[in-house]
Motif scaffolding. Sequence first.
Motif, PDB file in Angstrom:
ATOM      1  N   LEU A  47      62.889  53.422  42.808  1.00  0.00           N
ATOM      2  CA  LEU A  47      63.082  53.601  44.247  1.00  0.00           C
ATOM      3  C   LEU A  47      63.463  55.060  44.474  1.00  0.00           C
ATOM      4  CD1 LEU A  47      63.257  52.439  47.103  1.00  0.00           C
ATOM      5  CD2 LEU A  47      65.670  51.942  46.661  1.00  0.00           C
ATOM      6  N   THR A 104      64.635  57.887  46.662  1.00  0.00           N
ATOM      7  CA  THR A 104      65.330  58.124  47.920  1.00  0.00           C
ATOM      8  C   THR A 104      65.357  59.616  48.220  1.00  0.00           C
ATOM      9  OG1 THR A 104      67.530  58.334  46.944  1.00  0.00           O
ATOM     10  CG2 THR A 104      66.757  56.102  47.418  1.00  0.00           C
ATOM     11  N   GLY A 135      67.189  42.942  55.645  1.00  0.00           N
ATOM     12  CA  GLY A 135      66.566  43.107  54.332  1.00  0.00           C
ATOM     13  C   GLY A 135      65.470  42.081  54.162  1.00  0.00           C
ATOM     14  N   ILE A 163      63.895  57.583  52.955  1.00  0.00           N
ATOM     15  CA  ILE A 163      64.809  56.534  52.500  1.00  0.00           C
ATOM     16  C   ILE A 163      66.149  57.198  52.227  1.00  0.00           C
ATOM     17  CG2 ILE A 163      65.314  54.847  50.688  1.00  0.00           C
ATOM     18  CD1 ILE A 163      62.322  54.450  50.352  1.00  0.00           C
ATOM     19  N   GLU A 207      66.894  49.174  57.827  1.00  0.00           N
ATOM     20  CA  GLU A 207      66.160  48.217  57.006  1.00  0.00           C
ATOM     21  C   GLU A 207      66.459  48.531  55.546  1.00  0.00           C
ATOM     22  OE1 GLU A 207      61.669  47.642  55.421  1.00  0.00           O
ATOM     23  OE2 GLU A 207      61.879  48.140  57.549  1.00  0.00           O
ATOM     24  N   GLN A 259      65.860  47.469  39.704  1.00  0.00           N
ATOM     25  CA  GLN A 259      65.484  48.550  40.604  1.00  0.00           C
ATOM     26  C   GLN A 259      66.316  49.783  40.249  1.00  0.00           C
ATOM     27  OE1 GLN A 259      66.707  48.650  44.881  1.00  0.00           O
ATOM     28  NE2 GLN A 259      64.523  48.326  45.291  1.00  0.00           N
ATOM     29  N   TRP A 317      65.098  39.827  50.824  1.00  0.00           N
ATOM     30  CA  TRP A 317      66.291  40.168  50.039  1.00  0.00           C
ATOM     31  C   TRP A 317      67.292  39.015  49.947  1.00  0.00           C
ATOM     32  CZ3 TRP A 317      68.174  43.984  46.940  1.00  0.00           C
ATOM     33  CH2 TRP A 317      67.356  45.097  46.758  1.00  0.00           C
ATOM     34  N   VAL A 366      66.057  48.704  51.708  1.00  0.00           N
ATOM     35  CA  VAL A 366      65.034  48.622  50.674  1.00  0.00           C
ATOM     36  C   VAL A 366      65.673  48.572  49.295  1.00  0.00           C
ATOM     37  CG1 VAL A 366      63.236  49.727  52.043  1.00  0.00           C
ATOM     38  CG2 VAL A 366      64.769  51.137  50.698  1.00  0.00           C
ATOM     39  N   TYR A 424      68.108  52.722  52.504  1.00  0.00           N
ATOM     40  CA  TYR A 424      67.625  52.169  53.764  1.00  0.00           C
ATOM     41  C   TYR A 424      66.693  53.125  54.499  1.00  0.00           C
ATOM     42  CZ  TYR A 424      71.087  55.275  55.936  1.00  0.00           C
ATOM     43  OH  TYR A 424      71.802  56.390  56.334  1.00  0.00           O
ATOM     44  N   ARG A 425      65.941  52.523  55.421  1.00  0.00           N
ATOM     45  CA  ARG A 425      65.157  53.260  56.402  1.00  0.00           C
ATOM     46  C   ARG A 425      65.791  53.042  57.780  1.00  0.00           C
ATOM     47  NH1 ARG A 425      60.725  50.252  53.751  1.00  0.00           N
ATOM     48  NH2 ARG A 425      59.688  51.602  52.235  1.00  0.00           N
TER      49      ARG A 425
END
Length: 597
Positions: A472, A474, A550, A505, A588, A14, A553, A590, A572-573
């Motif tokens: 990802l 952000t 997560g 994010i 949460e 990622q 995860w 990610v 995260y969110r």
Amino acid sequence: MGTTASAARTFPRQRWVIAPAHSEEAEALAKAAHLPLVLAELLVARGITEAQQAHTFLNPHISHLHDPLLMLGMAEAVARVERAIAGGETILLYGDYDVDGTTAVVLLKTAIEMLGGSVRFHVPHRIREGYGLQSSVLETAYAEGVRLVITVDTGMRAFAEADTARRLGLDLIVTDHHLPSASEAPPDALAILNPNQVGCGYPEKGLCGAAIALKLAQALLERRDPVRTREKTLPSFLKMAAIATIADAVPLHGENRTIAALGLRELRRPVGAGLRALFAAAQLDPAAKALTGFDVAFRLAPRINAAGRMDVASQVIELFCTRDGARAQVLAANLELLNRQRREAEAAALSMIETRLAEDAGFAANRLLVVDGEGWHRGVIGILASRVVERTAKPAIVVSVEDNVAHGSGRSVDGFPLLEAIETCGDLFTRFGGHAFAVGFAMPAEALPELRRRLNIHAEEKLGAKDPEHLLKTHAELPLDRITSVLAGWLKKLEPLGHGNPEPIFVARGARIASAPRIMKERHIRLDLQQDSLSTDGLGAGGRVMRCVGWDWAERCLHMQLATGSLVDVAYRIRENDHPQYGGVEIEAVGIRPAEA
């Protein structure tokens, strides 16, 4: 997921892409519009730099909808529909089998019938008829006395069918949002409503099919009673248009944002028996908790789409049009059953795919994955392709083989145009189409090995030795001690979230795991994170423990050997948990990785 596949599961790398900061512009906007700096930063990243722009974006109003007569062809379309209503003609609406197509039919059918018109509709069967306008349906309609056909969410490439309509003496109005052919003239129709056609000055180019149907309905209704339309009818119609706008993943800014935001607001007061039954089936109570874009995209839309994927989509139109509460409950229950069957068909095929990825190293090593199964339901192969891309970070094509015919659906990754790839194999297909990220095709099953061989040669050339990775993206750095319920409340002003208006994010660096990670249901992880920060903007609470979940995860966190005291960077969110015992603001994850030095 089978235990063999699960035990051998690996995860692509990622790569985090941190959005650039816009410090000076964000500070100026925060001051001018009286906004938290974090929210101002997110707005600037969306191209919103002025206080008035911010106010319009954060406070959608029905006055922000454009005049439908700005759309090329609208005046001609309105005049022909009015003539049909006045003359007692039956109008045929020809839709599509997905959320966008079925809700578009509901919108136009309701508007025309409110004005005294007579309407019938046809939605093609995904398996038996396939996508798009069919000459055979036009011929049948003409024989039964129809003289006006309006397409919704389809028709922009229906050149032969438009010729059929003209030959028969059928007037054809095309309403569609799909991109017109760059090299061909548009279909020969009485009128075409598509903001993307050449010469159309309509300000919002990104409308979905149902939104274009909404604009035609708006134009018709405003001719009859503009005040009532604006104050009562149009807000009610926005419910259907909002569901389609969110489900069809069109950009949620401009007029689309207005439609989606106001429609979600109206959905808190569902009047129709069908909507109430659908909410009950999806276990949603819009009166108790405001609907979000997530609720529409992942709770309502799959149930609506299930009809077109697994059976006939016409029952969706019946559901939304019926006034019989008992009938609505029966139809909603059937959609729920079809959605469950869709999930079961998807899960069964995905288990087989996961097992093959785990056990066939040669197959798993391919740069582009083509996986086929005998009799897999064609309604789910597109979803399966998306799941494989999520699982592997590789372009993927999933194929269902029936009666020696291979029906395929593919999804891609950033930087690999999938339509371009399958065009190199054009001689193998009986039909194909799509765009950079999604394709579909049909071909003789015996040609599959050759397709697989050619596509992997092409993928090796285009992707080379580059390791598969998920990007990802952000949006801002935000230490955990700056997260509060006040900030969470401000961020809700960004709703509805989705394509073109993504959920923020954030990144927090160097967070410490405060207690032993807890695994939930063998797949998920719960962490308690703590982070000290020297900076706040008036919203900070400093040093407290923040709950973090997560989803899916657990394996990755075990692989990283995370334990009490480990330092991690987390993407995260922000979430607000309404659980009576565990409620409150949490995050949460990610993305989780060992903290950078």
